[in-house]
Design a protein around this motif. Structure first.
Motif, mmCIF file in Angstrom:
data_model
loop_
_atom_site.group_PDB
_atom_site.id
_atom_site.type_symbol
_atom_site.label_atom_id
_atom_site.label_comp_id
_atom_site.label_asym_id
_atom_site.label_seq_id
_atom_site.Cartn_x
_atom_site.Cartn_y
_atom_site.Cartn_z
ATOM 1 N N SER A 349 1.162 -0.980 -0.235
ATOM 2 C CA SER A 349 0.259 0.112 -0.117
ATOM 3 C C SER A 349 0.639 1.386 -0.333
ATOM 4 C CB SER A 349 -0.845 -0.135 1.696
ATOM 5 O OG SER A 349 -2.223 1.424 1.729
ATOM 6 N N ARG A 350 1.952 1.159 0.380
ATOM 7 C CA ARG A 350 2.771 2.717 1.045
ATOM 8 C C ARG A 350 3.620 2.987 -0.702
ATOM 9 N NH1 ARG A 350 8.076 2.448 4.764
ATOM 10 N NH2 ARG A 350 8.195 4.284 4.553
ATOM 11 N N SER A 352 2.223 1.979 -3.596
ATOM 12 C CA SER A 352 1.396 1.802 -4.650
ATOM 13 C C SER A 352 0.084 3.910 -4.450
ATOM 14 C CB SER A 352 0.046 1.179 -3.447
ATOM 15 O OG SER A 352 -0.668 1.679 -3.175
ATOM 16 N N SER A 353 1.154 4.367 -2.636
ATOM 17 C CA SER A 353 0.741 5.886 -2.834
ATOM 18 C C SER A 353 1.829 6.682 -3.205
ATOM 19 C CB SER A 353 0.570 6.322 -1.774
ATOM 20 O OG SER A 353 1.393 5.759 -0.957
#
Length: 476
Positions: A349-350, A352-353
């Protein structure tokens, strides 16, 4: 009101002669204390810079540096400090405005590490004696895996800083990361001739000894330096002891000697009131993974058991990429699969941001994270399939790790190749690595195992004899 206060602010000079404005002697003293602690990896850096900003909220330099300090863990507070610095730029010195510009590229809305590096080059062109900004630029390079750029920074300012404290330690590190060991050794020794207690020069000389497989020399040197580490930050104190333990391990010293360093010098740091626990766990887990890879699984798991509650606490996640990967391995190897899975998904998630260019770089970090997760579960074939046949951990420096720190993942890789039945590939890659570090007995022992599994008994005997000879020579 801020402008009126600035009118009466005195022009002062910092430790290296750069001009800044403050009307507060307390602010100036706290800034000096922050500089000294930052350069020496000392304790109390945070308290010093926050004290400086509080003593004179209209000092643009103090506010900007406070923003940089709190930024990684408290972006909202960093934004407040950065806004305070911006409000006081009107009467700030040219140096303060240059620092603000560099830190804005790290912390502000325009956040861009490439821009930050460019601005550090500009700043150091105008203020080549600013060793604080040089150190900050090198840290950016470290977390981007750019030792070549780090070397350019220090070479740019070296002519203006001959025979000054700290400069040669900052020269030595990128040299050793680029494999220029003889030059790195000369630089580190030069730094120590200026200040024998320069912990960064001590640390870098130890790196050289390790890479050259001079393990006894490394441990004797570092232990002689250890009294000077008492004022170091949690990271630097435990990291230097981590180096000692790894050298004992690589030299095949008796296991109790390695565990003594872990128990008495690394983990004991947690008992200190001003300890930074995440910094301790980084070095503790880095050592336990090396023990695990070498087959010392029971003592490694015994110590991991004591850490599990802390490692499942997400407040220490995402402080450092390397720490995250080590936590992921620890949780997976201890069958804490729910927490390990949550960590892995959080890492994805990190990434992907992030912006697209950074995402592309960090995909390799995710690949390594997936492999570490599977390794902890004992799924060696999946690790091989994830990393592919041409893996080399030195290509994964974007996780923010030195050659010595990242090398444990190569050790994981060698054991995976053997355990996954890829013995021919293991023999090939181990042969290449041994040509670089012929004095590393663990590599010879792995080669012996690979030869044996490949049915090459005579070659296995030669490798075994070499490993035994090295062990006998190290500490006997």
């Amino acid at each position: 009101m801020a402008a009126a206060a600035a009118e009466g602010k005195e022009v002062r000079r910092d430790l290296w002669g750069q001009e800044y404005r403050t009307s507060s002697a307390d602010c100036a003293a706290a800034l000096d204390a922050y500089y000294a602690a930052f350069m020496s990896f000392g304790r109390g850096r945070g308290a010093a810079i926050l004290r400086a900003a509080a003593a004179d909220p209209s000092c643009a330099l103090a506010s900007a540096l406070a923003a940089h300090f709190v930024g990684p863990r408290d972006p909202a507070a960093a934004a407040v400090f950065l806004a305070a610095a911006a409000d006081n730029l009107g009467k700030a010195t040219e140096y303060e405005r240059a620092v603000f510009r560099t830190l804005s590229a790290l912390l502000g809305e325009e956040r861009d590490h490439e821009v930050a590096l460019d601005r550090h080059f500009e700043l150091l062109k105008g203020f080549p004696r600013d060793l604080m900004s040089l150190k900050r630029a090198q840290l950016i390079c470290f977390y981007m895996g750019r030792p070549d750029t780090s070397l350019k920074f220090v070479e740019q300012v070296l002519p203006e800083n001959q025979d000054r404290n700290y400069i040669y330690g900052m020269l030595a590190f990128p040299l050793l990361e680029l494999g220029r060991m003889d030059e790195a050794e000369r630089a580190a020794r030069k730094g120590l001739s200026i200040n024998k207690n320069d912990v960064w020069s001590q640390h870098n000389l130890c790196h050289v000894f390790q890479q050259k497989c001079r393990f006894r020399e490394a441990t004797e040197f570092m232990e002689s330096c250890s009294p000077s580490w008492t004022a170091c930050s949690s990271f630097m104190f435990t990291h230097n002891w981590w180096h000692v333990a790894v050298c004992y391990l690589e030299g095949e010293s008796p296991l109790p000697k390695v565990l003594e360093v872990y128990d008495q010098y690394i983990m004991s740091e947690l008992e200190k009131s001003d300890c930074e626990p995440a910094e301790v766990y980084l070095n503790a887990l880095g050592l336990l993974l090396r023990l695990y890879v070498r087959g010392h699984i029971d003592p490694a798991k015994e110590r991991l058991t004591a850490l599990l509650d802390a490692l499942k606490n997400e407040s220490i996640w995402h402080v450092e990429w390397l720490l995250d990967l080590l936590i992921l391995w620890a949780l997976s190897s201890m069958s804490e699969f729910k927490s390990a899975h949550n960590m892995l998904e959080s890492l994805k998630s990190r990434v992907s941001s992030m912006d697209r260019s950074r995402q592309q770089v960090m995909q390799k970090a995710i690949q390594l994270a997936e492999a570490v997760y599977e390794y902890g579960k004992g799924e060696h074939k999946k690790v091989f399939d994830t990393l592919g046949p041409d893996f080399d951990a030195l290509g994964y420096k974007m996780i923010g790790a030195s050659d010595e720190q990242v090398d444990v993942f190569n050790e994981v890789w060698y054991t995976v190749l053997i355990n996954a039945g890829e013995t021919s590939k293991a023999i090939e890659v181990l042969g290449k690595q041994i040509r670089k570090r012929e004095g590393a007995s663990f590599l010879w022992r792995l080669l012996e195992k690979a030869y044996s599994l490949d049915g090459r008994g005579a070659d296995a005997s030669v490798a075994s004899e070499k490993a035994n000879d090295l062990q006998a020579a190290y500490f006997n």
